[in-house]
Structure formats: structure tokens, C-alpha cells
Design an enzyme around this catalytic site. Structure first.
Site, PDB file in Angstrom:
ATOM      1  N   CYS A   2       0.843  -1.127   0.064  1.00 31.34           N
ATOM      2  CA  CYS A   2      -0.106   0.007  -0.077  1.00 31.34           C
ATOM      3  C   CYS A   2       1.012   1.226   0.256  1.00 31.34           C
ATOM      4  CB  CYS A   2      -0.919   0.129   1.317  1.00 31.34           C
ATOM      5  SG  CYS A   2      -2.142  -1.335   1.272  1.00 31.34           S
ATOM      6  N   ARG A  27       3.778   0.032  -4.828  1.00 31.50           N
ATOM      7  CA  ARG A  27       3.447  -0.586  -3.730  1.00 31.50           C
ATOM      8  C   ARG A  27       1.992  -1.617  -3.591  1.00 31.50           C
ATOM      9  NH1 ARG A  27       6.927   1.570  -0.004  1.00 31.50           N
ATOM     10  NH2 ARG A  27       5.412   0.988   1.924  1.00 31.50           N
ATOM     11  N   TRP A  74      -2.846  -2.521  -1.482  1.00 30.50           N
ATOM     12  CA  TRP A  74      -2.543  -4.322  -1.992  1.00 30.50           C
ATOM     13  C   TRP A  74      -3.478  -4.808  -0.655  1.00 30.50           C
ATOM     14  CZ3 TRP A  74      -0.343  -8.152   0.921  1.00 30.50           C
ATOM     15  CH2 TRP A  74      -0.113  -9.108   0.163  1.00 30.50           C
ATOM     16  N   ASN A 100      -1.550   1.860   5.770  1.00 32.90           N
ATOM     17  CA  ASN A 100      -0.715   1.005   5.366  1.00 32.90           C
ATOM     18  C   ASN A 100      -0.451   0.050   6.461  1.00 32.90           C
ATOM     19  OD1 ASN A 100       1.380  -0.527   4.050  1.00 32.90           O
ATOM     20  ND2 ASN A 100       2.696   0.890   4.173  1.00 32.90           N
ATOM     21  N   GLY A 101      -0.696  -1.239   6.419  1.00 28.04           N
ATOM     22  CA  GLY A 101      -0.148  -2.161   7.549  1.00 28.04           C
ATOM     23  C   GLY A 101      -1.453  -2.967   7.914  1.00 28.04           C
ATOM     24  N   GLU A 486      17.152 -17.461  -8.948  1.00 32.55           N
ATOM     25  CA  GLU A 486      16.763 -15.880  -9.290  1.00 32.55           C
ATOM     26  C   GLU A 486      16.096 -15.807 -10.544  1.00 32.55           C
ATOM     27  OE1 GLU A 486      16.062 -13.468  -7.648  1.00 32.55           O
ATOM     28  OE2 GLU A 486      16.280 -11.758  -9.170  1.00 32.55           O
ATOM     29  N   LYS A 490      12.175 -14.431 -11.194  1.00 34.56           N
ATOM     30  CA  LYS A 490      11.862 -13.472 -12.497  1.00 34.56           C
ATOM     31  C   LYS A 490      10.817 -13.762 -13.341  1.00 34.56           C
ATOM     32  CE  LYS A 490      13.078 -10.941 -10.719  1.00 34.56           C
ATOM     33  NZ  LYS A 490      13.986 -10.621  -9.502  1.00 34.56           N
ATOM     34  N   GLU A 493       7.276 -14.510 -11.672  1.00 36.07           N
ATOM     35  CA  GLU A 493       6.529 -13.422 -11.091  1.00 36.07           C
ATOM     36  C   GLU A 493       5.967 -12.440 -12.150  1.00 36.07           C
ATOM     37  OE1 GLU A 493       8.770 -10.831  -8.161  1.00 36.07           O
ATOM     38  OE2 GLU A 493      10.632 -11.090  -9.607  1.00 36.07           O
ATOM     39  N   HIS A 509      17.591 -36.502  -8.648  1.00 34.50           N
ATOM     40  CA  HIS A 509      17.018 -36.793  -7.538  1.00 34.50           C
ATOM     41  C   HIS A 509      15.464 -36.543  -7.449  1.00 34.50           C
ATOM     42  CE1 HIS A 509      20.866 -37.597  -5.884  1.00 34.50           C
ATOM     43  NE2 HIS A 509      21.293 -36.589  -6.275  1.00 34.50           N
ATOM     44  N   LYS A 609       5.771  -4.016  -4.443  1.00 33.25           N
ATOM     45  CA  LYS A 609       7.199  -3.928  -4.220  1.00 33.25           C
ATOM     46  C   LYS A 609       7.668  -4.089  -2.896  1.00 33.25           C
ATOM     47  CE  LYS A 609      11.239  -2.767  -6.237  1.00 33.25           C
ATOM     48  NZ  LYS A 609      11.935  -3.765  -6.940  1.00 33.25           N
TER      49      LYS A 609
HETATM   50  C1  F6R Z   1      11.336 -10.225  -6.787  1.00 29.16           C
HETATM   51  C2  F6R Z   1      11.498  -9.204  -5.497  1.00 29.16           C
HETATM   52  C3  F6R Z   1      11.078  -9.652  -4.136  1.00 29.16           C
HETATM   53  C4  F6R Z   1      11.970  -9.015  -3.209  1.00 29.16           C
HETATM   54  C5  F6R Z   1      11.402  -9.607  -1.731  1.00 29.16           C
HETATM   55  C6  F6R Z   1      12.384  -8.696  -0.498  1.00 29.16           C
HETATM   56  O1  F6R Z   1      11.666  -9.628  -7.775  1.00 29.16           O
HETATM   57  O2  F6R Z   1      11.735  -8.136  -5.707  1.00 29.16           O
HETATM   58  O3  F6R Z   1      11.406 -11.120  -4.113  1.00 29.16           O
HETATM   59  O4  F6R Z   1      13.093  -9.168  -3.271  1.00 29.16           O
HETATM   60  O5  F6R Z   1       9.895  -8.833  -1.479  1.00 29.16           O
HETATM   61  O6  F6R Z   1      12.148  -7.189  -0.895  1.00 29.16           O
HETATM   62  P1  F6R Z   1      13.535  -6.362  -0.059  1.00 29.16           P
HETATM   63  O7  F6R Z   1      14.763  -6.653  -0.692  1.00 29.16           O
HETATM   64  O8  F6R Z   1      13.042  -4.855  -0.445  1.00 29.16           O
HETATM   65  O9  F6R Z   1      13.442  -6.497   1.157  1.00 29.16           O
END
Ligand code: F6R
Length: 614
Positions: A2, A27, A74, A100-101, A486, A490, A493, A509, A609
Site C-alpha cells: 500500500c 506498492r 494492496w 498501510n499495515g 533468481e 523473475k 513473477e 534426484h 514492491k
Molecule cells: C522479486 C522481488 C522480491 C523482493 C522481496 C524482498 O523480484 O523483488 O522477491 O526481493 O520482496 O524485498 P526487499 O529486498 O525490499 O526486502
């Protein structure tokens, strides 16, 4: 999650707030809303969908007023519809609030309010809070700031809130606990927001509100900050270092692509003043100033989430390799709740792009409370995690706006590698020759990334072939095993294609049962190191089962090139630096597949984010 934004001053609040919401949309983007106060009217407009939907909804309505608050959501409690969107009115519709929370004891508070005759429109925890503030304000006949303070004493949970009230038309009251809140100070005007991006274009004077602080942004009496226990505080004004151009797409169709292409520069910035090629030295102030803590540490525990956790895993490989200090890597969400063994000789490193991730913040607080030395690697300056740690270093990549992390990841890995080299040199666990060779290679990383980015068109073409796929497998070994994780993250998501990353040898395995001619398998197989030949064997195993191999290989590679169906090349470098290079084509592959599939790359579904809820 949010985003919240507020404005009080002489400008038309609507314009400031809508622009601010657009900056904060990363966000959360389930619904959006705005409350504007003017001429003894408190107008609330809100709608399901994005900020652009809110603009359409507000068209033709009374959007006048020089103070207001706005929110992009969110969803946590209640589905993302118009009723559950913020701001929420109090019963009398004289107070409006954004949040937000999560208010954890909301049902208990709600029961009490129901008994006092309050009714509720939404399923949200937030509506309970605004009703509670109204109840307290009337019951104790107090002003808005006092009502907020008293009400927050009843609340269990996390919040960043902003409240406006028809009876107090010159003030916005804001408070935070567990969710970020920044106040911008202009000339006879105040701004507030979840991060600095909505503020930067108006002022560079900011205050980072601390835990359990309440601020009154008062046009007549000025800015006042107190704690929820009613202790007056003197706010510390800080200078913002962000620039407005960092927040724009600069001609790229998506922030994600812009951020991928920024990496030669962001990594130069990240290494600036740290990797000194003319003096053959790497220095990180936060490490050097506390080197005894590290050198005497029995072990290092790294705690992080998501992509930052993947960077942490690469950190384990490099730090153990060059310092021989044992490193454990923990998911913050597990670490914080499982009563981990932490003692005073441990160094706990938390890694977070946003510096606001709730689980990582809680892990940091836990480690600190147990007496460990706490070191942070964050991108957002002044963020909650950065302020909680004993020491740390910033990644310096500028704001990362695309929800999928790209440039922050490569910078986290770069910082961890620099830390490993600094400590290895101090400890004498790395040879001078190796140290100098990696140092030299590090300084070449930006130009090597430029050459990888030149293959963007090739990767875009390659992506067209694989949009049919329902599943992907990513394989890597050694330093590149976390890159496989990773790469898979990517892809899933942003393209919604199911993808799994594995250490290549783990295939046999179990996961090898999934291989068929339908299955694309991305193999990260740069030359050098002990695992290259092993990966070649793992590729054979996949080929034997007709899997489709997309290989990321060194430019001079011949062996894998002959076996793979498709090849993406990267320049050669030292083995420990490959993750910084190999992750770039995987970012581009995920990006192009998602674009071809018509996905919303910068704002993928269900994500936000900054994960400020647990
Ligand atoms: C994926 C992504 C998330 C963040 C995770 C931690 O692309 O961005 O997996 O890495 O939510 O976020 P931070 O680094 O802000 O603690």
C-alpha cells in the site's frame, strides 16, 4: 505494501496526490482513493483498479481543496473492491483515514465499537481504526492529534496512517509503527508519503518518522512530533539525495527494462569509492569501521526475503570462499519465528532493497535484541532496516520501481563480493594475486554488462519461441546455483509461467522426471571453475530426455554451444563474479516473455514492491 500520500499547503491537493499515487503505485494497485478537504466539505472518491481508474472516476466531481490524503492498496483484509478501498470515513463522515499495515486486534476493537452503535461499510481493519479515532475524539472531547494518540494506544499491529478531520481543517495527523512514513517540508506546505518519490519534486527537506511517532502537519502551529506515549520529540530534518529523473521511464516502455539497462551505471555507482583500481584496494567503510566484529565472528547469518535472499545465498558462497567464516542464509520469515540460536559473537547481515520488508525488519530487531552485531545492505537511504542496523552499506542504485528486482539484485551481489574481498584480505585468507585479479575484473563488470545488453534483440527473438511453455526449469551450480533460483523467480513473477530453479546435479534426484520435449531448461554454464564439466554432464542428462536447452555460456565456449538448442553468451570473468553477468540475460528473458504474453511487467498481479506486511 500500500502506498499513502498526503498534502497540506497552498497547491491544489488533487494534482499533488494523484501524481504521488502514481509514483507509489508499485506498492499496490488493487484499488485507489483520495480524500479532499475544502470549504467545510470532506469528499472521498475511491475505486477498484489503478490510479488511472481513480482519475477517470473523479472526473467531473468536486476535486478542489488544498489538503488531502490518498491511497493505493494492496489488499490484506477484504477483497479489492470500491467499498474496501481507502480512504475510509468515520461514522459521521467528518474524519477520513488511509492506512498501510495490519491492525491485528481489529475484530476485538470492532466488537467494542459495535456496542457503542457504530456501523461498518467495509470488511477492512482500517475502517475500525477511523471509527475508533472518532469515538475517542468525541468521548474525550479532544483534538484530532490527541484522539489519534489515544486510539493508537489501543491498537495492536502495524500502521502508517494519515488522518484528516473537518473539525481540524489546518492539520493532517500521521503516525507510524512498522510501516514507513516520510514527511516533506516545503514553504508553508507539508507532504507525507510511504517513500520519498512523491515528495522529491517539491522539496528535499524530509523527516523520517520513527516507530510509534505521531506527527501533526499543522499549517498554523507548524510541525509537531510526539510519541504515542505523548512524549514530545524534536524532528531531525534530513536532505533527500534522490532526483526526479531517477523516477521516470526515460523512453523505455517499462521501468523494469530501464532498470535492467541501467546496470552498467548502477554497478559503477555501487563500486564508486569502494573499488579503487589505481590503489589496488577495495574498501567499505561500514566493514572497515567494524572489522573486529567480522574478524572475530564465529559465523555470519544472512537474513533476507525473495530476490534479496538469492543475493544472500551468493553472499554465502563468496564470503565462505574468501574468508573461511561460516555463513548461514535464512529466510527472514522463518528466522524471526523459530527461536534461532543467535549469540553475541554472531554477525547478522540483513539484505533488503526497500529496507522496509516486514519480515526482514523483524529478523533484524530479533538479532539485535539477542546482542548480535547487525549489518544492513539496503538500497533505500533512511529506510527502517537501514536505521535499525548497527552499521551497513547502501547499494546506491537509485530508486527501483519495477516490482521485479533487477538492478538492486546485481548491486547486492556486488556489495557482498566486495565485503568478502575486504574481509578475506584483512584475514589473510585470500592470496594477494587472487585479490588483485578479482579487483581488476570487478572494475570491468560494467563494460561486460554493456556487451551482454547488446544481445537484447536476440533474447527478445528467443523469447518468442517459448511463450507456449507452461513450465520452465533453471539449472546452475556453485556460484550460479542461486542465479538459477533468481532466474526462475523473475520468470514466474512477471510472466506467470511456473518455473523452478535447482542446483543442476539435484535434477536426477527427482525433477528430471519432468523433462520432456515440451520443457525448456535454462542452464547457466559459464566456463571456469570445478563445476563446468559437471554442468556439461547435467546438460547431457537433459538432452537425453529431449529437454530444450537454453544455455548461458562464456563467449569462448564450444562444448555447451554444440549441445544447446539456444545459446546466450556472456564475456568471461572470474568465477565468483559470474552471477552478476549471468543474471542479466535471465532478467531480459523473463522480461521479453512477459511482454510477449501481454503481462503487466512493472506491476504483476498480486504483488507489491515493498512487502511491509508479514
Ligand atoms: C522479486 C522481488 C522480491 C523482493 C522481496 C524482498 O523480484 O523483488 O522477491 O526481493 O520482496 O524485498 P526487499 O529486498 O525490499 O526486502
Amino acid at each position: 505494501m500500500c502506498g499513502i500520500v498526503g498534502y497540506i499547503g497552498k497547491r491544489q491537493a488533487y494534482d499533488v496526490l494523484i501524481k504521488g499515487l502514481k509514483r507509489l503505485e508499485y506498492r499496490g494497485y488493487d484499488s485507489a482513493g483520495i480524500a479532499l478537504l475544502s470549504d467545510n466539505n470532506l469528499n472521498v472518491y475511491k475505486t477498484k483498479g489503478k490510479v488511472s481508474d481513480l482519475e477517470a472516476f473523479a472526473q467531473g466531481k468536486d476535486i478542489g481543496g488544498t489538503m488531502g490524503i490518498a491511497h493505493t492498496r494492496w489488499a490484506t483484509h477484504g477483497e479489492p473492491n470500491q467499498v474496501n478501498a481507502h480512504p475510509h470515513y468515520s461514522q459521521s463522515e467528518r474524519i477520513a483515514l488511509i492506512h498501510n499495515g495490519i491492525i491485528e486486534n481489529y475484530s476485538e476493537l470492532k466488537e467494542g465499537l459495535l456496542m457503542h452503535g457504530f456501523t461498518f461499510q467495509s470488511q477492512t481493519d482500517t475502517e475500525v481504526l477511523v471509527q475508533l479515532i472518532e469515538y475517542v475524539k468525541n468521548e474525550h472531547a479532544v483534538d484530532l492529534a490527541t484522539a489519534v494518540q489515544l486510539a493508537l494506544n489501543e491498537v495492536v499491529g502495524a500502521y502508517a496512517i494519515a488522518v484528516i478531520d473537518l473539525d481540524n481543517p489546518d492539520v493532517i495527523v500521521a503516525a507510524r509503527k512498522g510501516s514507513p512514513l516520510i514527511i516533506g517540508i516545503g514553504d508553508d506546505e507539508y507532504f507525507l508519503a510511504s517513500d520519498a518519490t512523491p515528495i522529491v519534486e517539491y522539496t528535499n527537506k524530509v523527516i523520517y518518522l520513527d516507530e510509534e511517532e505521531i506527527a501533526s502537519l499543522d499549517l498554523i502551529n507548524g510541525l509537531h512530533v510526539k510519541t504515542i506515549s505523548n512524549v514530545e520529540k524534536t524532528p531531525q530534518i534530513k536532505q533527500l539525495e534522490m532526483t526526479i529523473s531517477q523516477l521516470e521511464k526515460s523512453g523505455y516502455p517499462h521501468f523494469m527494462l530501464k532498470e535492467i539497462f541501467e546496470q552498467p551505471r548502477t554497478l559503477t555507482d555501487c563500486m564508486r569509492g569502494r573499488v579503487n583500481i589505481s590503489e589496488n584496494n577495495i574498501s567499505i567503510a561500514g566493514i572497515i569501521d567494524h572489522k573486529d566484529k567480522f574478524l572475530n565472528a564465529k559465523r555470519i547469518i544472512i537474513s533476507a526475503c525473495g530476490t534479496s535472499w538469492h543475493a544472500g545465498l551468493i553472499g554465502k558462497y563468496v564470503i565462505e570462499e574468501f574468508t573461511r567464516i561460516p555463513v548461514e542464509v535464512e529466510y527472514s520469515s522463518e528466522f524471526r519465528y523459530r527461536n534461532p540460536v543467535i549469540d553475541r559473537d554472531d554477525v547478522v547481515m540483513v539484505i533488503s532493497q526497500s529496507g522496509e520488508t516486514a519480515d526482514t525488519l523483524a529478523a533484524a530487531q530479533l538479532a539485535k535484541s539477542k546482542g548480535a552485531f547487525l549489518f544492513g545492505i539496503c538500497n533505500v537511504v533512511g529506510s527502517s532496516i537501514a536505521r535499525t542496523t548497527h552499521a551497513g552499506c547502501y547499494t546506491h542504485v537509485g530508486p527501483e520501481i519495477g516490482v521485479a528486482s533487477t538492478k538492486a539484485f546485481t548491486a547486492q551481489v556486488t556489495v557482498l563480493t566486495m565485503i568478502a574481498l575486504v574481509l578475506g584480505k584483512e584475514k589473510g585468507t585470500i592470496s594477494e594475486e587472487m585479490y588483485l585479479s578479482i579487483l581488476k575484473e570487478m572494475s570491468r563488470i560494467p563494460e561486460k554488462i554493456i556487451s551482454i545488453l547488446k544481445q537484447d534483440n536476440l533474447i527478445a527473438e528467443l523469447s518468442k519461441i517459448f511463450t507456449y511453455a507452461q513450465h520452465f526449469i533453471y539449472l546452475g551450480r556453485g556460484f550460479n546455483y542461486p542465479v538459477a533460483l533468481e532466474g526462475a523467480l523473475k520468470l514466474k513473477e512477471i510472466s506467470y509461467i511456473h518455473a523452478e530453479g535447482y542446483p543442476a546435479a539435484e535434477m536426477k534426484h527427482g525433477p528430471i522426471a519432468l523433462i520432456s520435449q515440451e520443457m525448456p531448461v535454462v542452464v547457466i554454464a559459464p566456463m571456469g571453475g570445478v563445476v563446468y564439466d559437471k554442468v556439461v554432464s547435467n546438460i547431457q542428462e537433459v538432452k537425453a530426455r529431449k529437454g530444450k536447452i537454453i544455455a548461458v555460456v562464456s563467449e569462448n565456449d564450444r562444448t555447451v554451444r554444440e549441445m544447446a538448442d539456444h545459446v546466450i553468451t556472456i564475456p568471461e570473468t572470474d568465477e565468483c563474479l559470474y552471477p552478476i553477468l549471468t543474471s542479466i540475460p535471465l532478467q531480459l528473458l523473463a522480461y521479453h516473455i512477459a511482454v510477449i504474453k501481454g503481462c503487466d511487467v512493472d506491476q504483476p498481479r498480486n504483488l507489491a514492491k515493498s512487502v511491509t506486511v508479514e
